[in-house]
Scaffold this motif. Structure first.
Motif, PDB file in Angstrom:
ATOM      1  N   TYR A  22     -16.803 -16.072 -13.644  1.00 11.55           N
ATOM      2  CA  TYR A  22     -18.083 -16.372 -14.288  1.00 11.55           C
ATOM      3  C   TYR A  22     -19.245 -15.801 -13.473  1.00 11.55           C
ATOM      4  O   TYR A  22     -20.114 -15.128 -13.991  1.00 11.55           O
ATOM      5  CB  TYR A  22     -18.230 -17.891 -14.440  1.00 11.55           C
ATOM      6  N   ARG A  23     -19.204 -16.059 -12.172  1.00 12.85           N
ATOM      7  CA  ARG A  23     -20.281 -15.628 -11.274  1.00 12.85           C
ATOM      8  C   ARG A  23     -20.395 -14.104 -11.198  1.00 12.85           C
ATOM      9  O   ARG A  23     -21.495 -13.558 -11.158  1.00 12.85           O
ATOM     10  CB  ARG A  23     -20.047 -16.224  -9.878  1.00 12.85           C
ATOM     11  N   ASP A  24     -19.258 -13.406 -11.232  1.00 16.05           N
ATOM     12  CA  ASP A  24     -19.273 -11.946 -11.110  1.00 16.05           C
ATOM     13  C   ASP A  24     -20.075 -11.279 -12.224  1.00 16.05           C
ATOM     14  O   ASP A  24     -20.730 -10.264 -12.001  1.00 16.05           O
ATOM     15  CB  ASP A  24     -17.854 -11.394 -11.079  1.00 16.05           C
ATOM     16  N   GLY A  25     -20.045 -11.836 -13.432  1.00 12.12           N
ATOM     17  CA  GLY A  25     -20.828 -11.282 -14.531  1.00 12.12           C
ATOM     18  C   GLY A  25     -22.318 -11.357 -14.252  1.00 12.12           C
ATOM     19  O   GLY A  25     -23.068 -10.418 -14.536  1.00 12.12           O
ATOM     20  N   TRP A  26     -22.731 -12.459 -13.671  1.00 15.39           N
ATOM     21  CA  TRP A  26     -24.156 -12.627 -13.337  1.00 15.39           C
ATOM     22  C   TRP A  26     -24.579 -11.701 -12.207  1.00 15.39           C
ATOM     23  O   TRP A  26     -25.668 -11.126 -12.227  1.00 15.39           O
ATOM     24  CB  TRP A  26     -24.447 -14.088 -12.973  1.00 15.39           C
ATOM     25  N   VAL A  27     -23.718 -11.550 -11.209  1.00  8.80           N
ATOM     26  CA  VAL A  27     -24.019 -10.648 -10.097  1.00  8.80           C
ATOM     27  C   VAL A  27     -24.142  -9.219 -10.614  1.00  8.80           C
ATOM     28  O   VAL A  27     -25.085  -8.496 -10.265  1.00  8.80           O
ATOM     29  CB  VAL A  27     -22.943 -10.761  -8.991  1.00  8.80           C
ATOM     30  N   ALA A  28     -23.226  -8.803 -11.472  1.00  8.98           N
ATOM     31  CA  ALA A  28     -23.265  -7.446 -12.024  1.00  8.98           C
ATOM     32  C   ALA A  28     -24.529  -7.234 -12.866  1.00  8.98           C
ATOM     33  O   ALA A  28     -25.163  -6.177 -12.784  1.00  8.98           O
ATOM     34  CB  ALA A  28     -22.019  -7.186 -12.870  1.00  8.98           C
ATOM     35  N   TYR A  29     -24.904  -8.226 -13.653  1.00 10.08           N
ATOM     36  CA  TYR A  29     -26.114  -8.105 -14.474  1.00 10.08           C
ATOM     37  C   TYR A  29     -27.353  -7.982 -13.587  1.00 10.08           C
ATOM     38  O   TYR A  29     -28.215  -7.131 -13.814  1.00 10.08           O
ATOM     39  CB  TYR A  29     -26.239  -9.301 -15.416  1.00 10.08           C
ATOM     40  N   SER A  30     -27.434  -8.817 -12.559  1.00 10.93           N
ATOM     41  CA  SER A  30     -28.581  -8.760 -11.639  1.00 10.93           C
ATOM     42  C   SER A  30     -28.658  -7.404 -10.949  1.00 10.93           C
ATOM     43  O   SER A  30     -29.750  -6.836 -10.796  1.00 10.93           O
ATOM     44  CB  SER A  30     -28.484  -9.882 -10.597  1.00 10.93           C
ATOM     45  N   ALA A  32     -27.537  -4.581 -12.158  1.00  8.69           N
ATOM     46  CA  ALA A  32     -27.945  -3.591 -13.160  1.00  8.69           C
ATOM     47  C   ALA A  32     -29.461  -3.610 -13.355  1.00  8.69           C
ATOM     48  O   ALA A  32     -30.090  -2.555 -13.459  1.00  8.69           O
ATOM     49  CB  ALA A  32     -27.233  -3.851 -14.486  1.00  8.69           C
ATOM     50  N   LEU A  33     -30.064  -4.788 -13.385  1.00  8.84           N
ATOM     51  CA  LEU A  33     -31.521  -4.895 -13.496  1.00  8.84           C
ATOM     52  C   LEU A  33     -32.199  -4.251 -12.285  1.00  8.84           C
ATOM     53  O   LEU A  33     -33.173  -3.508 -12.421  1.00  8.84           O
ATOM     54  CB  LEU A  33     -31.957  -6.356 -13.607  1.00  8.84           C
ATOM     55  N   ALA A  34     -31.675  -4.551 -11.091  1.00  5.14           N
ATOM     56  CA  ALA A  34     -32.259  -4.003  -9.862  1.00  5.14           C
ATOM     57  C   ALA A  34     -32.105  -2.476  -9.823  1.00  5.14           C
ATOM     58  O   ALA A  34     -33.052  -1.766  -9.485  1.00  5.14           O
ATOM     59  CB  ALA A  34     -31.611  -4.641  -8.640  1.00  5.14           C
ATOM     60  N   GLN A  35     -30.926  -1.970 -10.175  1.00  5.56           N
ATOM     61  CA  GLN A  35     -30.695  -0.525 -10.167  1.00  5.56           C
ATOM     62  C   GLN A  35     -31.562   0.199 -11.190  1.00  5.56           C
ATOM     63  O   GLN A  35     -31.959   1.336 -10.974  1.00  5.56           O
ATOM     64  CB  GLN A  35     -29.217  -0.225 -10.398  1.00  5.56           C
ATOM     65  N   ALA A  36     -31.880  -0.470 -12.305  1.00  4.67           N
ATOM     66  CA  ALA A  36     -32.752   0.132 -13.316  1.00  4.67           C
ATOM     67  C   ALA A  36     -34.215   0.081 -12.876  1.00  4.67           C
ATOM     68  O   ALA A  36     -35.070   0.704 -13.499  1.00  4.67           O
ATOM     69  CB  ALA A  36     -32.580  -0.587 -14.655  1.00  4.67           C
ATOM     70  N   GLY A  37     -34.489  -0.660 -11.801  1.00  4.06           N
ATOM     71  CA  GLY A  37     -35.852  -0.753 -11.275  1.00  4.06           C
ATOM     72  C   GLY A  37     -36.796  -1.578 -12.133  1.00  4.06           C
ATOM     73  O   GLY A  37     -38.010  -1.402 -12.062  1.00  4.06           O
ATOM     74  N   ILE A  38     -36.238  -2.514 -12.912  1.00  2.00           N
ATOM     75  CA  ILE A  38     -37.100  -3.294 -13.811  1.00  2.00           C
ATOM     76  C   ILE A  38     -37.207  -4.762 -13.442  1.00  2.00           C
ATOM     77  O   ILE A  38     -38.036  -5.480 -13.996  1.00  2.00           O
ATOM     78  CB  ILE A  38     -36.633  -3.171 -15.281  1.00  2.00           C
ATOM     79  N   MET A  39     -36.388  -5.245 -12.508  1.00  3.04           N
ATOM     80  CA  MET A  39     -36.451  -6.662 -12.146  1.00  3.04           C
ATOM     81  C   MET A  39     -37.591  -6.882 -11.157  1.00  3.04           C
ATOM     82  O   MET A  39     -37.658  -6.250 -10.113  1.00  3.04           O
ATOM     83  CB  MET A  39     -35.136  -7.152 -11.536  1.00  3.04           C
ATOM     84  N   THR A  40     -38.509  -7.778 -11.517  1.00 11.07           N
ATOM     85  CA  THR A  40     -39.626  -8.093 -10.632  1.00 11.07           C
ATOM     86  C   THR A  40     -39.506  -9.481 -10.031  1.00 11.07           C
ATOM     87  O   THR A  40     -40.298  -9.854  -9.177  1.00 11.07           O
ATOM     88  CB  THR A  40     -40.972  -7.967 -11.367  1.00 11.07           C
ATOM     89  N   GLY A  41     -38.517 -10.267 -10.469  1.00  6.38           N
ATOM     90  CA  GLY A  41     -38.318 -11.594  -9.918  1.00  6.38           C
ATOM     91  C   GLY A  41     -37.317 -12.364 -10.742  1.00  6.38           C
ATOM     92  O   GLY A  41     -36.769 -11.864 -11.713  1.00  6.38           O
ATOM     93  N   GLY A  42     -37.115 -13.589 -10.346  1.00  2.00           N
ATOM     94  CA  GLY A  42     -36.211 -14.456 -11.073  1.00  2.00           C
ATOM     95  C   GLY A  42     -35.488 -15.387 -10.133  1.00  2.00           C
ATOM     96  O   GLY A  42     -35.590 -15.269  -8.913  1.00  2.00           O
ATOM     97  N   ALA A  43     -34.765 -16.334 -10.725  1.00  2.73           N
ATOM     98  CA  ALA A  43     -34.002 -17.289  -9.933  1.00  2.73           C
ATOM     99  C   ALA A  43     -33.027 -18.027 -10.819  1.00  2.73           C
ATOM    100  O   ALA A  43     -33.325 -18.295 -11.987  1.00  2.73           O
ATOM    101  CB  ALA A  43     -34.923 -18.287  -9.245  1.00  2.73           C
ATOM    102  N   GLY A  44     -31.882 -18.351 -10.259  1.00  2.00           N
ATOM    103  CA  GLY A  44     -30.979 -19.289 -10.906  1.00  2.00           C
ATOM    104  C   GLY A  44     -31.441 -20.683 -10.531  1.00  2.00           C
ATOM    105  O   GLY A  44     -32.019 -20.885  -9.454  1.00  2.00           O
ATOM    106  N   LEU A  73     -31.837 -25.454 -18.844  1.00  2.00           N
ATOM    107  CA  LEU A  73     -32.445 -24.272 -18.237  1.00  2.00           C
ATOM    108  C   LEU A  73     -31.624 -23.878 -17.018  1.00  2.00           C
ATOM    109  O   LEU A  73     -31.506 -24.637 -16.060  1.00  2.00           O
ATOM    110  CB  LEU A  73     -33.902 -24.565 -17.857  1.00  2.00           C
ATOM    111  N   GLY A  74     -31.029 -22.694 -17.087  1.00  2.97           N
ATOM    112  CA  GLY A  74     -30.158 -22.232 -16.017  1.00  2.97           C
ATOM    113  C   GLY A  74     -30.832 -21.283 -15.048  1.00  2.97           C
ATOM    114  O   GLY A  74     -30.424 -21.141 -13.916  1.00  2.97           O
ATOM    115  N   GLY A  75     -31.914 -20.630 -15.502  1.00  2.88           N
ATOM    116  CA  GLY A  75     -32.611 -19.693 -14.635  1.00  2.88           C
ATOM    117  C   GLY A  75     -33.441 -18.729 -15.452  1.00  2.88           C
ATOM    118  O   GLY A  75     -33.585 -18.886 -16.668  1.00  2.88           O
ATOM    119  N   PHE A  76     -33.963 -17.730 -14.778  1.00  3.80           N
ATOM    120  CA  PHE A  76     -34.807 -16.756 -15.459  1.00  3.80           C
ATOM    121  C   PHE A  76     -34.833 -15.456 -14.687  1.00  3.80           C
ATOM    122  O   PHE A  76     -34.568 -15.420 -13.482  1.00  3.80           O
ATOM    123  CB  PHE A  76     -36.243 -17.292 -15.625  1.00  3.80           C
ATOM    124  N   TYR A  77     -35.128 -14.404 -15.396  1.00  2.89           N
ATOM    125  CA  TYR A  77     -35.396 -13.096 -14.804  1.00  2.89           C
ATOM    126  C   TYR A  77     -36.784 -12.679 -15.259  1.00  2.89           C
ATOM    127  O   TYR A  77     -37.172 -12.944 -16.406  1.00  2.89           O
ATOM    128  CB  TYR A  77     -34.408 -12.038 -15.307  1.00  2.89           C
TER     129      TYR A  77
END
Length: 110
Positions: A22-30, A32-44, A73-77
């Motif tokens: 379960y956790r690996d999917g979230w790590v991979a998604y995070s 992908a956002l970072a590699q695309a250069g679009i994540m400016t923040g967030g938290a679980g 509410l589980g978190g946000f990006y």
């Protein structure tokens, strides 16, 4: 434009957070956002906490969980993308279960 991807998860999904599959999917998604250069923040976020509501001059304090809600509410990006269509594309990639949801909201510019 900045958008918040607000993640809501079912109680059983919170219980699965320790499961590597379960956790690996979230790590991979995070990543992908970072590699695309679009994540400016967030938290679980941890399981539901305490809600404080104003009641006139007083406050009402209620500890969770809250039985009226099926999702928590589980978190946000926070992401920076050109438009709502791009934000929605990224929202469809969030690894939520079929019991969860993602709300996409533009950030209010102050």
């Amino acid at each position: 434009m900045q958008f918040a991807l607000i993640i809501r998860e079912a109680a059983e999904d919170f219980a699965r957070r320790g499961d590597p599959a379960y956790r690996d999917g979230w790590v991979a998604y995070s990543k992908a956002l970072a590699q695309a250069g679009i994540m400016t923040g967030g938290a679980g976020l941890t399981a539901p906490g305490t809600i404080v509501r104003r009641k006139g001059e007083d406050h009402d304090v209620q500890d969770g969980p809250y039985p009226e809600g099926k999702e928590q509410l589980g978190g946000f990006y926070l992401i920076e993308v050109p438009d709502i269509d791009t934000a929605l594309e990224w929202a469809t990639r969030v690894p939520i279960s079929d019991k969860g949801s993602v709300e996409v909201r533009p950030r209010l510019q102050m």
